[in-house]
Motif scaffolding. Sequence first.
Motif, PDB file in Angstrom:
ATOM      1  N   UNK A 185      44.096  14.656   7.410  1.00 32.49           N
ATOM      2  CA  UNK A 185      43.592  13.301   7.653  1.00 32.49           C
ATOM      3  C   UNK A 185      43.522  12.920   9.114  1.00 32.49           C
ATOM      4  N   UNK A 186      43.940  13.801  10.030  1.00 30.12           N
ATOM      5  CA  UNK A 186      43.890  13.465  11.460  1.00 30.12           C
ATOM      6  C   UNK A 186      42.453  13.331  11.925  1.00 30.12           C
ATOM      7  N   UNK A 187      42.217  12.361  12.790  1.00 33.21           N
ATOM      8  CA  UNK A 187      40.877  12.098  13.293  1.00 33.21           C
ATOM      9  C   UNK A 187      40.905  11.973  14.820  1.00 33.21           C
ATOM     10  N   UNK A 188      39.750  12.199  15.414  1.00 33.33           N
ATOM     11  CA  UNK A 188      39.569  11.931  16.839  1.00 33.33           C
ATOM     12  C   UNK A 188      40.437  12.773  17.750  1.00 33.33           C
ATOM     13  N   UNK A 189      40.987  12.090  18.773  1.00 27.95           N
ATOM     14  CA  UNK A 189      41.769  12.778  19.809  1.00 27.95           C
ATOM     15  C   UNK A 189      43.046  13.395  19.238  1.00 27.95           C
ATOM     16  N   UNK A 190      43.635  12.773  18.226  1.00 35.97           N
ATOM     17  CA  UNK A 190      44.857  13.325  17.630  1.00 35.97           C
ATOM     18  C   UNK A 190      44.582  14.689  17.010  1.00 35.97           C
ATOM     19  N   UNK A 191      43.452  14.833  16.375  1.00 29.91           N
ATOM     20  CA  UNK A 191      43.080  16.113  15.762  1.00 29.91           C
ATOM     21  C   UNK A 191      42.844  17.178  16.835  1.00 29.91           C
ATOM     22  N   UNK A 192      42.083  16.833  17.866  1.00 28.65           N
ATOM     23  CA  UNK A 192      41.790  17.785  18.946  1.00 28.65           C
ATOM     24  C   UNK A 192      43.054  18.197  19.682  1.00 28.65           C
ATOM     25  N   UNK A 193      43.947  17.234  19.940  1.00 28.32           N
ATOM     26  CA  UNK A 193      45.199  17.535  20.643  1.00 28.32           C
ATOM     27  C   UNK A 193      46.069  18.478  19.807  1.00 28.32           C
ATOM     28  N   UNK A 216      48.734  29.285  13.458  1.00 28.64           N
ATOM     29  CA  UNK A 216      47.466  29.814  12.952  1.00 28.64           C
ATOM     30  C   UNK A 216      46.984  29.036  11.720  1.00 28.64           C
ATOM     31  N   UNK A 217      47.934  28.661  10.869  1.00 27.70           N
ATOM     32  CA  UNK A 217      47.560  27.871   9.683  1.00 27.70           C
ATOM     33  C   UNK A 217      46.957  26.527  10.097  1.00 27.70           C
ATOM     34  N   UNK A 218      47.542  25.911  11.133  1.00 25.04           N
ATOM     35  CA  UNK A 218      47.061  24.601  11.594  1.00 25.04           C
ATOM     36  C   UNK A 218      45.672  24.746  12.225  1.00 25.04           C
ATOM     37  N   UNK A 219      45.473  25.829  13.013  1.00 20.44           N
ATOM     38  CA  UNK A 219      44.154  26.041  13.640  1.00 20.44           C
ATOM     39  C   UNK A 219      43.090  26.253  12.569  1.00 20.44           C
ATOM     40  N   UNK A 220      43.414  27.070  11.582  1.00 18.95           N
ATOM     41  CA  UNK A 220      42.463  27.343  10.503  1.00 18.95           C
ATOM     42  C   UNK A 220      42.112  26.082   9.719  1.00 18.95           C
ATOM     43  N   UNK A 221      43.137  25.201   9.552  1.00 20.18           N
ATOM     44  CA  UNK A 221      42.937  23.980   8.760  1.00 20.18           C
ATOM     45  C   UNK A 221      42.076  22.970   9.503  1.00 20.18           C
ATOM     46  N   UNK A 222      42.280  22.818  10.797  1.00 25.66           N
ATOM     47  CA  UNK A 222      41.647  21.729  11.551  1.00 25.66           C
ATOM     48  C   UNK A 222      40.414  22.145  12.328  1.00 25.66           C
ATOM     49  N   UNK A 223      40.166  23.431  12.474  1.00 24.77           N
ATOM     50  CA  UNK A 223      38.997  23.878  13.241  1.00 24.77           C
ATOM     51  C   UNK A 223      37.732  23.835  12.394  1.00 24.77           C
TER      52      UNK A 223
END
Length: 223
Positions: A185-193, A216-223
Motif C-alpha cells: 500500500x505504500x505510495x509516492x516517495x515512501x515507496x521509492x525510498x 530482494x523480496x521487498x524489491x520484487x514486491x515494490x518494483x
Amino acid sequence: MAKSKKHNPTSQTEVVMEKKLKSKKRLVEDLSHENEPQPERKKKKKSSNIKVKPGDLICENTKNIVISQTKLEDMPITSIDQQEEDEEEGLTAEEKRILERKLKKERKKLEKKNKKASQESTMETAGPGPAVAAELALQYLRCWYENRQVWKFQKTRQTWLLQNMYDKQKVPDEDFAVLLEYLEGLQGSARATTVSKAESVVRDHDDSEEMTDRARQIIQLLS
C-alpha cells in the motif's frame, strides 16, 4: 440746680467683696467635683469576625487566631522545620521523639513523591525505550492485519518498521510476512525510498543472507 446723687463707697465695696466670695466658692466647688472618683466605664468587648471552619486548629496561646489544617506533604521542608521548632517548645522528651519520627516519615513520603514525579517527567521527555517502541510497532502492524476498522495510521510506527524490517530479531518471520502485505500500500516517495533502501542493503550486506533475502523480496514486491 438738680442735686447730684451722692456716691456710697461702703456699698460698692461690699458688692465687690460679695462677688469675690462667690467666685471663690465656685472654684472650691469645681475643685471638689474634679477630685471625686469618676464611675468606671464598661469596656465593650470587641466581637471577633474570624469564622472557624470544621477541622481548623485554634492556637492555644493566642486568641482569635485560626490556623487551617494543611497536609505536611503539601508544605515546603522549610515550613516543616519551622513547625517542628514551634511545636517542640513545651513538649516532653517523649513527645519530641514522637514528633520527630512523624515529621521524618512525612519528609520521606514527600521525597518519594517528588522522585516519582521527576522520573515520570523524564520518561515523557525521552519517549519509550527500544523494547517498548518495537512492541508498539508490531502491535500497530498486527492491528492493521486483524482489525482494519480500529486501526489508524501512525507515521512513527511505520517509520520504525521500515528501518528495522531487515532484522529478524526485531521483526520475526510471521510479522515480516504481514509487513510485505502492508508495504504493497505504500505510495509516492515512501515507496521509492523503501526500494532504494532495499537495494543498498543487497549491495552493502551481501555477507548477511537473512537481510539480503528480505531486501530482494521487498524489491520484487515494490518494483
